[in-house]
Design an enzyme around this catalytic site. Structure first.
Site, PDB file in Angstrom:
ATOM      1  N   LYS A   9      -7.145  -6.872  -0.838  1.00  0.00           N
ATOM      2  CA  LYS A   9      -5.883  -7.328  -0.241  1.00  0.00           C
ATOM      3  C   LYS A   9      -6.101  -8.090   1.072  1.00  0.00           C
ATOM      4  O   LYS A   9      -7.187  -8.018   1.676  1.00  0.00           O
ATOM      5  CB  LYS A   9      -4.974  -6.110  -0.015  1.00  0.00           C
ATOM      6  CG  LYS A   9      -4.519  -5.444  -1.318  1.00  0.00           C
ATOM      7  CD  LYS A   9      -3.531  -4.307  -1.050  1.00  0.00           C
ATOM      8  CE  LYS A   9      -3.065  -3.666  -2.345  1.00  0.00           C
ATOM      9  NZ  LYS A   9      -2.043  -2.605  -2.108  1.00  0.00           N
ATOM     10  N   ASN A 112      -3.425  -1.011   2.529  1.00  0.00           N
ATOM     11  CA  ASN A 112      -4.371  -0.047   1.963  1.00  0.00           C
ATOM     12  C   ASN A 112      -5.524  -0.711   1.203  1.00  0.00           C
ATOM     13  O   ASN A 112      -6.147  -0.124   0.333  1.00  0.00           O
ATOM     14  CB  ASN A 112      -3.635   1.006   1.121  1.00  0.00           C
ATOM     15  CG  ASN A 112      -2.942   0.413  -0.078  1.00  0.00           C
ATOM     16  OD1 ASN A 112      -3.084  -0.775  -0.364  1.00  0.00           O
ATOM     17  ND2 ASN A 112      -2.192   1.233  -0.800  1.00  0.00           N
ATOM     18  N   GLU A 126      -2.032  -7.473 -16.072  1.00  0.00           N
ATOM     19  CA  GLU A 126      -2.379  -8.036 -14.761  1.00  0.00           C
ATOM     20  C   GLU A 126      -3.512  -9.061 -14.868  1.00  0.00           C
ATOM     21  O   GLU A 126      -3.471 -10.099 -14.194  1.00  0.00           O
ATOM     22  CB  GLU A 126      -2.760  -6.899 -13.802  1.00  0.00           C
ATOM     23  CG  GLU A 126      -1.567  -6.013 -13.470  1.00  0.00           C
ATOM     24  CD  GLU A 126      -1.936  -4.784 -12.649  1.00  0.00           C
ATOM     25  OE1 GLU A 126      -3.120  -4.609 -12.295  1.00  0.00           O
ATOM     26  OE2 GLU A 126      -1.023  -3.984 -12.375  1.00  0.00           O
TER      27      GLU A 126
END
Ligand code: DAT
Ligand code: MG
Length: 138
Positions: A9, A112, A126
């Site tokens: 991320k 996170n 996904e």
């Protein structure tokens, strides 16, 4: 053999943890089949997080995920889906065990560090959002 979608991320990219996180998956014995640094679009965020779009935390999550680049990976290996989830640790960093990525490097739930598909169906859905099949084929 399974293939799962992992996202490193934006917080992990900003903190220069790409190498550390990729290294953990590789050292475990998993195979990186595809990998790209990319800025998540608004449309892709809504599709990727379809199960969360109506939740109260979604605006904050979306702003975070689309705010700066992330790294998307197709990761393959025996039981790759559950194995990667175990290596990531619990969603809330306070609940994530030491030795997991979130347990070792994260403090707050939005930031996170990693996403990993949570089931075979999620992985299939996904992976199709982020890569063509040819990009992660053996
Ligand atoms: P995971 O990423 O462990 O699969 P999830 O799918 O339940 O967790 O949620 C997706 C992301 O949304 C999660 O990584 C961080 C954010 N999130 C989840 N629950 C949240 C909450 N209660 N408050 C704020 N952000 C949350
Ligand atoms: Mg999830």
């Amino acid at each position: 053999m399974e293939t799962t979608l992992i996202l490193i991320k934006p917080d992990a990219v900003s903190r220069k943890l790409i190498g550390e996180i990729v290294s953990r998956f590789e050292s475990k014995g998993l195979t990186i089949r595809a990998m790209k640094l990319i800025r998540m679009s608004s449309e892709l965020a809504d599709k990727h997080y379809a199960e969360h779009v109506s939740k109260p935390f979604y605006p904050e999550l979306k702003a975070f995920m689309t705010g700066s680049p992330l790294v998307a990976l197709a990761v393959a290996g025996p039981d790759a889906i559950s194995l990667c989830r175990k290596m990531m640790g619990a969603t809330k960093p306070a609940d994530a065990a030491p030795g997991t990525i979130r347990g070792d490097y994260a403090t707050v739930v939005t930031e996170n560090l990693v996403h990993g598909s949570d089931s075979a169906d999620s992985a299939k859905r996904e992976l199709a959002l982020w890569f063509t099949e040819a990009e992660y084929a053996c």
